[in-house]
Motif scaffolding. Structure first.
Motif, PDB file in Angstrom:
ATOM      1  N   GLY A  27     -30.057  21.038 -16.907  1.00 45.17           N
ATOM      2  CA  GLY A  27     -29.005  21.605 -17.739  1.00 45.17           C
ATOM      3  C   GLY A  27     -29.276  23.003 -18.261  1.00 45.17           C
ATOM      4  O   GLY A  27     -28.631  23.462 -19.195  1.00 45.17           O
ATOM      5  N   ILE A  28     -30.240  23.695 -17.659  1.00 40.13           N
ATOM      6  CA  ILE A  28     -30.492  25.073 -18.081  1.00 40.13           C
ATOM      7  C   ILE A  28     -29.783  26.001 -17.108  1.00 40.13           C
ATOM      8  O   ILE A  28     -30.032  25.953 -15.898  1.00 40.13           O
ATOM      9  CB  ILE A  28     -31.999  25.380 -18.103  1.00 40.13           C
ATOM     10  CG1 ILE A  28     -32.666  24.492 -19.144  1.00 40.13           C
ATOM     11  CG2 ILE A  28     -32.248  26.855 -18.386  1.00 40.13           C
ATOM     12  CD1 ILE A  28     -34.168  24.509 -19.077  1.00 40.13           C
ATOM     13  N   GLU A  29     -28.881  26.801 -17.621  1.00 38.84           N
ATOM     14  CA  GLU A  29     -28.126  27.677 -16.741  1.00 38.84           C
ATOM     15  C   GLU A  29     -28.864  28.987 -16.530  1.00 38.84           C
ATOM     16  O   GLU A  29     -29.315  29.610 -17.491  1.00 38.84           O
ATOM     17  CB  GLU A  29     -26.746  27.939 -17.326  1.00 38.84           C
ATOM     18  CG  GLU A  29     -25.774  28.403 -16.264  1.00 38.84           C
ATOM     19  CD  GLU A  29     -24.399  28.692 -16.848  1.00 38.84           C
ATOM     20  OE1 GLU A  29     -23.764  29.652 -16.370  1.00 38.84           O
ATOM     21  OE2 GLU A  29     -23.975  27.979 -17.780  1.00 38.84           O
ATOM     22  N   ILE A  30     -29.011  29.361 -15.300  1.00 39.51           N
ATOM     23  CA  ILE A  30     -29.675  30.613 -14.958  1.00 39.51           C
ATOM     24  C   ILE A  30     -28.600  31.571 -14.464  1.00 39.51           C
ATOM     25  O   ILE A  30     -27.819  31.213 -13.588  1.00 39.51           O
ATOM     26  CB  ILE A  30     -30.706  30.393 -13.822  1.00 39.51           C
ATOM     27  CG1 ILE A  30     -31.643  29.242 -14.151  1.00 39.51           C
ATOM     28  CG2 ILE A  30     -31.453  31.674 -13.528  1.00 39.51           C
ATOM     29  CD1 ILE A  30     -32.699  29.549 -15.159  1.00 39.51           C
ATOM     30  N   PRO A  31     -28.549  32.780 -15.015  1.00 35.62           N
ATOM     31  CA  PRO A  31     -27.531  33.711 -14.523  1.00 35.62           C
ATOM     32  C   PRO A  31     -27.839  34.119 -13.082  1.00 35.62           C
ATOM     33  O   PRO A  31     -29.004  34.177 -12.689  1.00 35.62           O
ATOM     34  CB  PRO A  31     -27.668  34.905 -15.470  1.00 35.62           C
ATOM     35  CG  PRO A  31     -29.068  34.841 -15.962  1.00 35.62           C
ATOM     36  CD  PRO A  31     -29.413  33.389 -16.040  1.00 35.62           C
ATOM     37  N   ARG A  32     -26.808  34.330 -12.292  1.00 37.38           N
ATOM     38  CA  ARG A  32     -27.033  34.725 -10.903  1.00 37.38           C
ATOM     39  C   ARG A  32     -25.790  35.418 -10.361  1.00 37.38           C
ATOM     40  O   ARG A  32     -24.688  35.214 -10.854  1.00 37.38           O
ATOM     41  CB  ARG A  32     -27.383  33.509 -10.032  1.00 37.38           C
ATOM     42  CG  ARG A  32     -26.220  32.706  -9.440  1.00 37.38           C
ATOM     43  CD  ARG A  32     -25.434  31.889 -10.411  1.00 37.38           C
ATOM     44  NE  ARG A  32     -26.146  30.898 -11.146  1.00 37.38           N
ATOM     45  CZ  ARG A  32     -26.228  29.618 -10.781  1.00 37.38           C
ATOM     46  NH1 ARG A  32     -25.674  29.211  -9.684  1.00 37.38           N
ATOM     47  NH2 ARG A  32     -26.824  28.753 -11.560  1.00 37.38           N
ATOM     48  N   PHE A  33     -26.008  36.245  -9.361  1.00 40.46           N
ATOM     49  CA  PHE A  33     -24.893  36.862  -8.641  1.00 40.46           C
ATOM     50  C   PHE A  33     -24.968  36.564  -7.151  1.00 40.46           C
ATOM     51  O   PHE A  33     -24.004  36.181  -6.539  1.00 40.46           O
ATOM     52  CB  PHE A  33     -24.879  38.384  -8.842  1.00 40.46           C
ATOM     53  CG  PHE A  33     -24.595  38.778 -10.259  1.00 40.46           C
ATOM     54  CD1 PHE A  33     -23.349  38.527 -10.824  1.00 40.46           C
ATOM     55  CD2 PHE A  33     -25.562  39.373 -11.042  1.00 40.46           C
ATOM     56  CE1 PHE A  33     -23.088  38.865 -12.140  1.00 40.46           C
ATOM     57  CE2 PHE A  33     -25.307  39.716 -12.356  1.00 40.46           C
ATOM     58  CZ  PHE A  33     -24.067  39.465 -12.907  1.00 40.46           C
ATOM     59  N   CYS A  34     -26.150  36.736  -6.580  1.00 39.40           N
ATOM     60  CA  CYS A  34     -26.217  36.592  -5.123  1.00 39.40           C
ATOM     61  C   CYS A  34     -26.390  35.145  -4.714  1.00 39.40           C
ATOM     62  O   CYS A  34     -25.973  34.748  -3.646  1.00 39.40           O
ATOM     63  CB  CYS A  34     -27.349  37.447  -4.547  1.00 39.40           C
ATOM     64  SG  CYS A  34     -29.000  36.825  -4.890  1.00 39.40           S
ATOM     65  N   TYR A  35     -26.994  34.337  -5.556  1.00 38.26           N
ATOM     66  CA  TYR A  35     -27.234  32.945  -5.178  1.00 38.26           C
ATOM     67  C   TYR A  35     -25.935  32.164  -5.184  1.00 38.26           C
ATOM     68  O   TYR A  35     -25.137  32.248  -6.110  1.00 38.26           O
ATOM     69  CB  TYR A  35     -28.228  32.298  -6.153  1.00 38.26           C
ATOM     70  CG  TYR A  35     -28.388  30.815  -5.926  1.00 38.26           C
ATOM     71  CD1 TYR A  35     -29.193  30.345  -4.893  1.00 38.26           C
ATOM     72  CD2 TYR A  35     -27.709  29.892  -6.712  1.00 38.26           C
ATOM     73  CE1 TYR A  35     -29.318  28.985  -4.655  1.00 38.26           C
ATOM     74  CE2 TYR A  35     -27.825  28.524  -6.472  1.00 38.26           C
ATOM     75  CZ  TYR A  35     -28.637  28.084  -5.451  1.00 38.26           C
ATOM     76  OH  TYR A  35     -28.753  26.753  -5.208  1.00 38.26           O
ATOM     77  N   HIS A  36     -25.711  31.400  -4.115  1.00 37.15           N
ATOM     78  CA  HIS A  36     -24.568  30.499  -4.063  1.00 37.15           C
ATOM     79  C   HIS A  36     -25.016  29.259  -3.321  1.00 37.15           C
ATOM     80  O   HIS A  36     -25.614  29.363  -2.252  1.00 37.15           O
ATOM     81  CB  HIS A  36     -23.384  31.157  -3.355  1.00 37.15           C
ATOM     82  CG  HIS A  36     -22.114  30.376  -3.504  1.00 37.15           C
ATOM     83  ND1 HIS A  36     -21.812  29.307  -2.697  1.00 37.15           N
ATOM     84  CD2 HIS A  36     -21.092  30.485  -4.383  1.00 37.15           C
ATOM     85  CE1 HIS A  36     -20.639  28.802  -3.077  1.00 37.15           C
ATOM     86  NE2 HIS A  36     -20.185  29.489  -4.097  1.00 37.15           N
ATOM     87  N   GLU A  37     -24.723  28.104  -3.886  1.00 43.95           N
ATOM     88  CA  GLU A  37     -25.334  26.888  -3.348  1.00 43.95           C
ATOM     89  C   GLU A  37     -24.925  26.584  -1.906  1.00 43.95           C
ATOM     90  O   GLU A  37     -25.611  25.850  -1.221  1.00 43.95           O
ATOM     91  CB  GLU A  37     -25.019  25.695  -4.249  1.00 43.95           C
ATOM     92  CG  GLU A  37     -23.554  25.481  -4.482  1.00 43.95           C
ATOM     93  CD  GLU A  37     -23.266  24.982  -5.901  1.00 43.95           C
ATOM     94  OE1 GLU A  37     -22.149  25.151  -6.363  1.00 43.95           O
ATOM     95  OE2 GLU A  37     -24.194  24.449  -6.541  1.00 43.95           O
ATOM     96  N   ARG A  38     -23.814  27.153  -1.443  1.00 49.73           N
ATOM     97  CA  ARG A  38     -23.399  26.848  -0.071  1.00 49.73           C
ATOM     98  C   ARG A  38     -23.749  27.962   0.912  1.00 49.73           C
ATOM     99  O   ARG A  38     -23.371  27.922   2.069  1.00 49.73           O
ATOM    100  CB  ARG A  38     -21.905  26.582  -0.027  1.00 49.73           C
ATOM    101  CG  ARG A  38     -21.568  25.216  -0.544  1.00 49.73           C
ATOM    102  CD  ARG A  38     -20.096  25.003  -0.617  1.00 49.73           C
ATOM    103  NE  ARG A  38     -19.772  24.279  -1.820  1.00 49.73           N
ATOM    104  CZ  ARG A  38     -19.926  22.981  -1.968  1.00 49.73           C
ATOM    105  NH1 ARG A  38     -20.369  22.256  -0.984  1.00 49.73           N
ATOM    106  NH2 ARG A  38     -19.627  22.392  -3.109  1.00 49.73           N
ATOM    107  N   LEU A  39     -24.438  28.968   0.433  1.00 52.52           N
ATOM    108  CA  LEU A  39     -24.798  30.074   1.323  1.00 52.52           C
ATOM    109  C   LEU A  39     -26.311  30.183   1.403  1.00 52.52           C
ATOM    110  O   LEU A  39     -27.032  29.621   0.577  1.00 52.52           O
ATOM    111  CB  LEU A  39     -24.222  31.386   0.781  1.00 52.52           C
ATOM    112  CG  LEU A  39     -22.701  31.441   0.635  1.00 52.52           C
ATOM    113  CD1 LEU A  39     -22.292  32.745  -0.018  1.00 52.52           C
ATOM    114  CD2 LEU A  39     -22.018  31.285   1.969  1.00 52.52           C
TER     115      LEU A  39
END
Lengths: 688, 213
Positions: A27-39
Motif C-alpha cells: 500500500g505504499i504508492e511510489i510516484p512514476r512516469f515511465c513505469y507501467h505494469e503492462r509495458l
C-alpha cells in the motif's frame, strides 16, 4: 519468496517482483512516469527513487528486483529530496501551459508536481520547443510537453505491434516521433493517449472540449465489436464526449480499439429523434401514437408467416427477447439475428462461443485462424494473441486471406479445404496442433456466411476433436469470433427461425417475391435493404442508416450509451451496460418501445419494468443469471457435414472504420477512412 | 548547427554495391543467428561511405529491410550518433578538434585559417561542394595537438600555414601526407628524443626468468 523491510515493515513478496511492485503490495504508492505494469520496464524517468540500506545513492525502484534482506525507505528526507530533484529537471523543459492543456486535471505530472514540485523555477534560460508531429486523425501531439517516458514507444512496439514510434536524436534534441511524418497505422493507437502521463499525446476529437471534472462517468460495455470491452463513458448533459477503457483482465486488460474510443461522436449525428411515418413515398415526422397506429393497421389480418423480424448487430438482449415474444404472439416464426447469414446454430452453446475465453489465449500454445483477421475484427484480442506470441510459446497459422497481423504466422492458403487436409494430417501444422498442450482455433464470421458455411463449421469442429482441442472441462480450443455485439445474446435467446420459419436470406427473398408483407428491423442496417421489395418495413433503431432509409415507420430507439441493457460477448460473458445520457428527442429505451407497441397491437407483453424483462431473460436462458462471468458450454454435435467449396475465403470486414451505424455517422471515423484509404483493410493488407 | 531531429533527405534508391554487400555479410556473420540487427552501426557506416558521406532516407530504409528491423529503429540510431550525416556533405570533411588540449595549442587559429581559406565556418559546406568544415570533439591525438581529421586521415601538429597547405593540396586533387606536419615521427617528443636514446643493453637479471618462457 524474498523477505524485505519497507519503511520498517517486514514484507514477504513473490519472487520476481520489482521493488516498486513490492511497495505497492503493502500500500505504499511510489510516484512514476515511465513505469507501467503492462509495458516493458524502461527505468528512464527516475521518479520512483527510493532509498536502500547499503546503497550510497537512491535507486530506481521500478527497475530493481526485490531481493531478500533489502531494507528500503520510501519516505525519508533524502528520498523526498531526490524525487524533488528529478521533478525539477522534468519541469525544466515542460511548458507551464496547464490552463490550456487537455490533460489538465488528469495529468500525472500535474498531480505529482503537487507533492514534489517547487513553487518557482531556478531555470532561467529558454525552454526547448519541439515541433508538433502528425500522428493521424486520432492522436493530437504537443511534443514540447513530452517528458520522454517512452511509454508510447513501448506500447507501439510491444502491444500494438506496429513499431512506428521512436526516439530520435539525443540529449536535448531527443524527440518522440515517427520520423517520417506518418499517421500511426494501428487500431489501438488511441491507447497511447491514456498511457501518456502528460499532455503530449491527447485525443484529437476531444481537444478543448471538456475538463474531466465536468463529466459524468458511467461504467459500461462497448458494442463496436463482439469482445464486450469494458469502457467508461464520459458524458456532459446529453452528449457522450469520450469513451475510455476500464480494466477487465479477462476481456480487454486495459486497452480498447480506436473504433470503441473514437466512434462516439457518431452518437450525436444522424440520430432518429422522433417517430416517422412514410406518406406518399416520403418520411414525415409523426407522434408515437400515429406510428404505432400505422403499424397496427398494417398488421391487421396479416398472417403470421407473412411477418418477419431481423435483429441487428448492436441491439441489446432485452429488446431482442421482447421482439421475439412479440413475433411469437403474432404467430411469426420468421425471426433471425444473423444479419450476415452466418451458419451458426442456436445450440449447443459451444457451437457459437469463444470457448477458450479471451484470457485462455494466454495459455494456448498453438493457434489456427480460419477466415478471420482478428486485427480488424477484434483488435484487442489481436493484441492478446500478440502478447502470447511474443512470449515464444504460441505458434500461429492462418487459413484465409493473408493479412498484416502483428505476429508471424504460417499461411496455409485461402482455400478452406485446407481444414480437411489438417484433419487428415496432410499439413505440417496438423502435427503442431496435435503436439500442443492447449491448441485452439478461431473461426471467423466470413467462412460461416458462405453457402458451405455449415460444412466449414462441421470441418472446424472435426478438426477440434481430431487434434485434441477438446479436453473435457479443462480446455476447449474451439472458438467462434463474432463481429457483432448482439449475436451471442441473440443465439442464446433463440432469435433464429422457428419451426418452418425463414432466415435472413429467406426473409429477403420472400419480401422480394411478395411472400412477406411486414418486416420488423430491430437496428438491422447491414442487410441488402434493396431486396425488401414492397414489404411494409418497421425500423426500430437509433441511426438514420440503411434500415431507416427504407422504413415505412421509424421508431426511434436508444443507442448503447443511453440505456441500461445487457450484452453477451463472444465468450458468452453476460455484461451490463448502463445509462450514461438521455436518448435524443422523443427516442426511448428499446424494451419500452416494444412493450408499448405490444399494447397497441393488443398483445401486451407481460412486463412493466426493466426488472420484469430481466426476469424473462433469465427464464429464456439461465446463463443470463451469471453476470460478468462465463458459464462453460458443454461440447456437442453441430455443423452439417458436407463438401467444402474450393473458393478462397474472403475477409469479413471491408472497412474497419465503417462497420456499423454509429461508426458510419462518426466524423472521426470518416477522417480515419480519409487518412488510411477508402478500404481500411488494404492498410493491413487483408486483400493482399 | 542544424537540429539532429531534422528529417533525413530523400535520395535515389539505395542498394549496397557488390563489394559492400560482401562486407555487410561479413559484419552480420560476427553475431549469432537472429541477432543481425547488432550489425547496424557498421552497416550504416558502410552505407555512408558508399553514398558520398551521408545517409539518405532510402539508405536507412534499405538497411532496415536488410537487417529485418523496423525502419524507426534505424532512424533512432542514425539520428543519435553525430558521426552519421543525414545531409549532403562536401567531398572532404574537415573536422577540426576544438577540445581543451587542441584549443590550448591553438585550434582557434586552425579554424580561422579554414574560414579564411574556404570562406565557411563550422557546419557549412563550400559552394563547389568540395569541403565541409566542422568542429570535432576530442579525437584522441592530444599529444600532437592541434589536429584535424579529413576523411580517414589525421593531420597533426598543425599551424595555420600547414592547414592552408593541406586544404590547397586537397583542392588540387592531391593526397597530403597524413600525420604530424611538423616533421616528427609519430608522437615522439617535438624536440627530439629525451630518453631511450641508445639501444638497450643486456636484459637485467629480473627479466631473464620471464624471458625464457
Amino acid at each position: 519468496m524474498p523477505r524485505l523491510t519497507i519503511d520498517g515493515q517486514e514484507v514477504e513478496v513473490p519472487a520476481g517482483l520489482t521493488l516498486l511492485q513490492a511497495c505497492e503490495s503493502v500500500g505504499i504508492e511510489i510516484p512514476r512516469f515511465c513505469y507501467h505494469e503492462r509495458l516493458a520496464i524502461a527505468g528512464n524517468c527516475r521518479m520512483c527513487l527510493v532509498g536502500m540500506q547499503g546503497s550510497p545513492k537512491p535507486i530506481a525502484s521500478c527497475a530493481m528486483p526485490a531481493a531478500d534482506g533489502m531494507v528500503v525507505q520510501t519516505n525519508t528526507p533524502k528520498v523526498h529530496a531526490a524525487r524533488k530533484g528529478v521533478m525539477e529537471f522534468l519541469l525544466i523543459n515542460h511548458p507551464l501551459d496547464c490552463p490550456i492543456c487537455d490533460q489538465g486535471g488528469e495529468c500525472d505530472l500535474q498531480d505529482q508536481a503537487l507533492y514534489y514540485g517547487f513553487d518557482r523555477g531556478r531555470y532561467h534560460e529558454n525552454k526547448r520547443a519541439v515541433s508538433e508531429k502528425n500522428f493521424g486523425p486520432l492522436v493530437k501531439t504537443f511534443m514540447t510537453r513530452c517528458i520522454h517516458c517512452t511509454r508510447c514507444i513501448r506500447f507501439a512496439q510491444d502491444v500494438a505491434g506496429v513499431p512506428e514510434l521512436g526516439a530520435t536524436g539525443r540529449g536535448e534534441d531527443m524527440e518522440v516521433t515517427t520520423y517520417v511524418r506518418k499517421a500511426l497505422s494501428s487500431e489501438l493507437s488511441g491507447n497511447i493517449i491514456d498511457l501518456c502521463p502528460v499532455g503530449a499525446l491527447t485525443s484529437k476529437p476531444y481537444a478543448f472540449v471538456a475538463r474531466p471534472w465536468e463529466l459524468s462517468k458511467t461504467e459500461s460495455i462497448d458494442v463496436m465489436d463482439a469482445l464486450g470491452c469494458n469502457i467508461r463513458i464520459d458524458a456532459r448533459s446529453s452528449e457522450v464526449l469520450r469513451v475510455l477503457p476500464r480494466v477487465n483482465e479477462d476481456v480487454n486488460e486495459e486497452w480498447i480499439s480506436d473504433k470503441t474510443r473514437f466512434s462516439c461522436d457518431g452518437l450525436r449525428r444522424q440520430r432518429l429523434d422522433r417517430p416517422y411515418v412514410r406518406e406518399d413515398g416520403k418520411l414525415r415526422p409523426a407522434t408515437w401514437n400515429e406510428a404505432f397506429a400505422r403499424i397496427d393497421a398494417k398488421l391487421k389480418g396479416v398472417a403470421g408467416e407473412r411477418i418477419a423480424a431481423i435483429a441487428g448487430d448492436l441491439v441489446c438482449a432485452e429488446s431482442m427477447l421482447l421482439l421475439k415474444r412479440l413475433m411469437e404472439g403474432l404467430g411469426s416464426p420468421n425471426i433471425d439475428c444473423r444479419q450476415d447469414g452466418a451458419a451458426l446454430p442456436a445450440g449447443p452453446r459451444s457451437a457459437y462461443l469463444f470457448n477458450s475465453r479471451i484470457a485462455g489465449i494466454d495459455k494456448a500454445d498453438a493457434l489456427l485462424l480460419i477466415g478471420t483477421n482478428p486485427r480488424l475484427e477484434a483488435s484487442v484480442l489481436n493484441a492478446r494473441v500478440r502478447k502470447r506470441w511474443r512470449s515464444g510459446e504460441l505458434k500461429v497459422a492462418l487459413i484465409g486471406p493473408a493479412g498484416e497481423l502483428t505476429y508471424e504466422y504460417e499461411h496455409l492458403g485461402e482455400d478452406p479445404r485446407a481444414l480437411d487436409a489438417l484433419v487428415a494430417g496432410e499439413h505440417a501444422f496438423s502435427q503442431v496442433l496435435r503436439d500442443a498442450e492447449r491448441p485452439m482455433l478461431i473461426l471467423g464470421q466470413a467462412p460461416l456466411t458462405r453457402p458451405d458455411g455449415a460444412a466449414i463449421l462441421a470441418a472446424a469442429r472435426r478438426l477440434a476433436d481430431e487434434t485434441g482441442m477438446i479436453l473435457g472441462t479443462r480446455w476447449n480450443g474451439f472458438n467462434i469470433l463474432h463481429t457483432a455485439a448482439a449475436r451471442v445474446a441473440g443465439l442464446d435467446l433463440g432469435f433464429v427461425p422457428g419451426q418452418g420459419g425463414r432466415d435472413v436470406e429467406g426473409i429477403l427473398s420472400g419480401a422480394q417475391a411478395g411472400e412477406i408483407d411486414v418486416v420488423y428491423l430491430l437496428g438491422a442496417d447491414e442487410i441488402d435493404t434493396g431486396r425488401l421489395g414492397n414489404a411494409f418495413v418497421v425500423y426500430q433503431g437509433h441511426h438514420g442508416d440503411a434500415g431507416a432509409h427504407r422504413a415505412d415507420v421509424i421508431l426511434p430507439g436508444a443507442a448503447y450509451t443511453e440505456k441500461d441493457a445487457t450484452w453477451v460477448n463472444t465468450e458468452g460473458r453476460v455484461q451490463r451496460g448502463f445509462f450514461a445520457c438521455l436518448p435524443p428527442g422523443q427516442a426511448r429505451e428499446d424494451w419500452a418501445i416494444l412493450r408499448a407497441l405490444s399494447e397497441v397491437l393488443g398483445r401486451p407483453l407481460p412486463v412493466t419494468t426493466l426488472a420484469d424483462v430481466r426476469a424473462l431473460l433469465l427464464e429464456a436462458a439461465p446463463t443470463f443469471g451469471t453476470l460478468d462471468a462465463v458459464v462453460p458450454a458443454a461440447w456437442g454435435e453441430f455443423g452439417e457435414a458436407g463438401a467444402i467449396d474450393a473458393a478462397p475465403l474472403l475477409p469479413a470486414i471491408d472497412n474497419y472504420y465503417l462497420t456499423n451505424a454509429v461508426c458510419r455517422a462518426s466524423v472521426t471515423m470518416a477522417k480515419c477512412v480519409a487518412t488510411f484509404g477508402d478500404d481500411a483493410s488494404m492498410k493491413t493488407g487483408t486483400h493482399g | 548547427m542544424s537540429s539532429r531531429a531534422e528529417i533525413a533527405v530523400s535520395g535515389p534508391p539505395f542498394a549496397f554495391t557488390e563489394e559492400n554487400l560482401a562486407e555487410a555479410e561479413r559484419h552480420i556473420a560476427k553475431y549469432p543467428d537472429g541477432r543481425q540487427a547488432s550489425a547496424l552501426l557498421p552497416l550504416l557506416h558502410l552505407a555512408q561511405r558508399q553514398n558520398a558521406g551521408f545517409l539518405t532516407l532510402q539508405a536507412l530504409d534499405y538497411i532496415a529491410a536488410f537487417l529485418q528491423m523496423a525502419p524507426i529503429r534505424v532512424y533512432e540510431v542514425a539520428t543519435f550518433y553525430t558521426m552519421f550525416k543525414l545531409h549532403p556533405m562536401g567531398r572532404h570533411h574537415v573536422e577540426v578538434c576544438t577540445n581543451v588540449p587542441c584549443w590550448l595549442r591553438g585550434s582557434d587559429d586552425i579554424l580561422a585559417a579554414c574560414r579564411q581559406k574556404l570562406g565557411i565556418g563550422p557546419g557549412e559546406t563550400t559552394a563547389d561542394g568540395m569541403f565541409t568544415v566542422s568542429e570535432a570533439e576530442c579525437l584522441g591525438a592530444c599529444v600532437n595537438a592541434p589536429m584535424m581529421q579529413i576523411g580517414d586521415d589525421y593531420y597533426e601538429d598543425l599551424t595555420p600555414e600547414t592547414t592552408v597547405a593541406i586544404i590547397e593540396a586537397l583542392a588540387r586533387g592531391e593526397t597530403p601526407k597524413p600525420g604530424s606536419q611538423s616533421g616528427r615521427r609519430g608522437a615522439e617528443p617535438a624536440g627530439g628524443l629525451t630518453s631511450l636514446t641508445s639501444m638497450p643493453g643486456e636484459p637485467a637479471e629480473a627479466g631473464k626468468s620471464g624471458g625464457e618462457a
